[in-house]
Structures are given as C-alpha cells and as structure tokens.
Motif scaffolding. Structure first.
Motif, short mmCIF file in Angstrom:
data_model
loop_
_atom_site.label_atom_id
_atom_site.label_comp_id
_atom_site.label_asym_id
_atom_site.label_seq_id
_atom_site.Cartn_x
_atom_site.Cartn_y
_atom_site.Cartn_z
N TRP A 163 25.41 71.48 47.19
CA TRP A 163 23.98 71.46 46.86
C TRP A 163 23.50 70.03 46.78
CZ3 TRP A 163 27.63 74.46 44.39
CH2 TRP A 163 27.51 75.84 44.56
N VAL A 164 22.18 69.85 46.88
CA VAL A 164 21.58 68.52 46.84
C VAL A 164 20.54 68.51 45.73
CG1 VAL A 164 20.56 66.67 48.18
CG2 VAL A 164 21.79 68.44 49.32
N ILE A 165 20.51 67.41 44.99
CA ILE A 165 19.48 67.18 43.99
C ILE A 165 18.80 65.86 44.34
CG2 ILE A 165 19.05 66.61 41.58
CD1 ILE A 165 21.18 68.53 40.77
N CYS A 166 17.46 65.87 44.43
CA CYS A 166 16.71 64.64 44.63
C CYS A 166 16.35 64.09 43.25
CB CYS A 166 15.44 64.89 45.44
SG CYS A 166 15.63 64.57 47.16
N TYR A 167 16.83 62.91 42.95
CA TYR A 167 16.72 62.38 41.60
C TYR A 167 15.85 61.13 41.63
CZ TYR A 167 18.35 60.83 37.00
OH TYR A 167 18.42 60.43 35.71
N PRO A 198 14.06 59.09 35.90
CA PRO A 198 14.10 60.18 34.95
C PRO A 198 15.18 59.92 33.90
CG PRO A 198 14.32 60.97 37.19
CD PRO A 198 14.52 59.51 37.23
N ARG A 199 15.00 60.53 32.75
CA ARG A 199 16.01 60.35 31.72
C ARG A 199 17.25 61.16 32.05
NH1 ARG A 199 14.28 58.24 26.69
NH2 ARG A 199 16.23 59.07 25.92
N LEU A 215 18.08 64.94 34.12
CA LEU A 215 19.12 65.29 35.10
C LEU A 215 19.91 66.52 34.65
CD1 LEU A 215 20.58 64.72 37.69
CD2 LEU A 215 22.01 63.10 36.50
N ILE A 216 20.19 66.58 33.34
CA ILE A 216 20.92 67.74 32.83
C ILE A 216 20.05 68.99 32.99
CG2 ILE A 216 21.99 68.73 30.79
CD1 ILE A 216 22.63 65.92 29.90
#
Lengths: 158, 186
Positions: free
Chosen positions: B121-125, B160-161, B165-166
């Motif tokens: 999976w991919v997360i854009c952070y 972002p803090r 992310l969590i």
C-alpha cells in the motif's frame, strides 16, 4: 592589504583584461574580466593576493542585453575583502575556461551552472549535470526565457 | 484367478502452466487459488492479519521524513498497531511518500515500489507528496504522484504530526478491513 590596494594591484597587473573595477565599500570590491583570461586572473588572485576561498560561482541571465554573466565571489582568509568578479559571455554560445585547476571547489558550482544556464566550461574534469536528470539537459531551467515554469499539469491542490 | 479391474480414469485436460515434465498431474497456478480465496471468508482472516502487520518502509524523502522517523521510535510505540519500521523494501508492506518527488527521484521510487512484495500500500504523507507543496509548479518536481502509485491515504500537513501518521495508518487498516483498499484487486 585593503580594498584599494587590492584593486590597484589587480588593475596594474592586468590592465587590458580587468576593467570596470570598483570599490563599493571597505570590504566589497567588484571587477569585470575578459572570459579568455579568467584562469590567469584567478591564479594571480590566489597565489599573489591570497584570495584562497572561492565562496560561490554562478551565472545571471540578461535576455535584454543578450548576455550571460558568470559571477565569481572570491574571499580571502588574510584580509577582510570580498571580490565579486564577473565575466560576460554571449547568450547564444556561452563558453568559458574552467577555474577548477585553481579553485578545486568550483567543480560542482560549474556543473550546476552548466545544467541550469548552459554555460559550457572548457577543460572541466567531469562536466555533467549535478542534480537535474539527464533528460532535462538542454532546457536550461534558470534562463529567463524558459517555458517549463510554471508547470501547470498539477491537479491536486492542498 | 483374480482379474485385475481395469478402470478407465477420465483424463482431464492438463492445464498448461509452463512446465510439462509432470505427466498426469493436474496443476494449478497460485492466481486461481487466490481468486477463489478472495470470494470466501478466508479473505477476511487474511485481511485481519494484514491490517495488523503494516510494516512501513523507512524512506525519508524530505523534512516530513523526520516525523516519519520519530513515528517509528519508542515514544509513539506503533508496535501496538503492528506498525514496525523496516529498512528494506523487501520486508515492507507500506511505502510512505514523505516528500516532494523530483523528476530525477521518480525512477528510483518506482524501483523501490517494484521491489516490495505484494500486498502493498502507499500513503502520501505531507503537502509535498500530495501536490508539490512549496515546490508546486516547479520545473523539476513531478506532479500528480497518485497517477503513478495506487495511493490509499493522503495525510495533509506541513509537516503532519506523528499522530496524524498513526491516524492515517488506522484509516488504512479500516480500508483493508472493509476491502476498499487499492493495494489488492478484489
């Protein structure tokens, strides 16, 4: 040595090659140099005037004047004077001698100036793009007539 | 005398899977099994296991990467969600794009993505990964990262803090549980 004696020494050594020399303040001096003699002038600055530190090397694009100015900012550890030296090149074919034999840290500065402005450095040990991908070579992104900026292809907006 | 019974076994057509040196054996490929499993309740069990072991890859690409690193440290204790930082893409399940993607870095990022084993999976952070952030409309930034990678969760912020992310991981867990994630074809 102060700024006045440095400029006097430089213009007396190179009366033809260095022109428009000026003293802006006690610590800032400017001079323009012919592009063919930039290595000789830099060697004289380093060995005789103890300008041993090349702070920065970059270029400025002037499309109105059809010129590209290569700017050398050279500092010294001996006296509190900084010399801003400029060499004016034609915009169609900007070619100048590399100063890497004198100042070794000009290597990456010249590679970056090459990829962003298209200034070709003769006798450079490894003239290739520094951070831009090889496909973007030839676009010269920091020239004023670059068409790729702003890049309007983005769809997401935060 | 005992007669040996001759039984006629119907010869089913052997599926061609690329190797023919096993005579008489009906072979199947793993895609068929997984396609059957996706329609049954076994997939729910698999997804339960997957969502509780989201190992992310430590790929700090910008200043958001500092937040990414500190999320994996002991202070936030992401182990309680099964989220563990891994240093190799071959161990990881989640790739976090944590910065602007320049045109020079995009081939390397694609290579890292190809090295990760599925399911992934991919997360854009961060804003940079979503739209370019301060490097929006820049000449060297690659725009529209979500056209290249199947991004599940976008986390805006600059940066972002760690809690964001969590929360993004928790949202990804909810998507996996609901079978709405883009990492798997259902």
């Amino acid at each position: 040595m102060n700024a006045k004696s440095i400029i006097a020494s430089l213009t007396s050594k190179f009366p033809e090659e260095v022109y428009d020399a000026d003293i802006e303040s006690d610590i800032r001096t400017v001079a323009k140099v012919k592009p063919d003699n930039v290595v000789d002038v830099c060697r004289y600055l380093k060995e005789d005037l103890s300008f041993g530190h090349l702070c920065c090397e970059s270029a400025v694009d002037y499309p109105g004047r059809n010129e590209i100015e290569v700017v050398y900012i050279i500092g010294s550890y001996e006296h509190p004077v900084i010399l801003t030296m400029k060499a004016i090149l034609p915009r169609e074919n900007p070619v100048i001698e590399s100063v890497v034999p004198v100042y070794w840290n000009a290597n990456w500065y010249e590679r970056e100036t090459y990829e962003l402005f298209g200034v070709k450095y003769l006798n450079h040990p490894d003239l290739k793009p520094l951070v831009l991908p090889i496909e973007m070579l030839g676009e010269w992104p920091l020239r004023k007539d670059y068409q790729g900026f702003p890049n309007k292809t983005a769809k997401n907006l935060v | 005398m005992d007669e040996i019974e001759q039984t006629n076994v119907e010869q089913t057509t052997v599926q061609n899977v690329g190797y023919d040196d096993v005579p008489g054996m009906v072979l199947t490929d793993t895609n068929t099994i997984s396609d059957i499993i996706k329609k049954t309740k076994i997939q729910d069990v698999l997804n339960w296991g997957r969502k509780n072991s989201l190992w992310f890859m430590v790929n700090a690409m910008g200043c958001c990467g500092v937040e990414l690193l500190s999320t994996g440290m002991a202070h936030y204790d992401t182990d309680r969600f099964g989220i563990i930082p891994r240093n190799s893409p071959r161990h990881a399940d989640v790739m976090i794009i944590s910065g602007y993607v320049t045109k020079k870095y995009l081939p390397a990022l694609k290579r890292i993505w190809d090295q990760m084993p599925a399911p992934k999976w991919v997360i854009c952070y961060g804003d940079c990964a979503i739209s370019g952030g301060p490097f929006y409309e820049s000449y060297s930034t690659f725009q529209n990262v979500d056209e290249i990678f199947p991004v599940d969760v976008f986390i805006p912020g600059c940066p972002p803090r760690c809690e964001a992310l969590i929360q993004g991981f928790v949202e990804l867990q909810k998507k996996i549980e609901a079978k709405k994630d883009r990492g798997t074809d259902y």
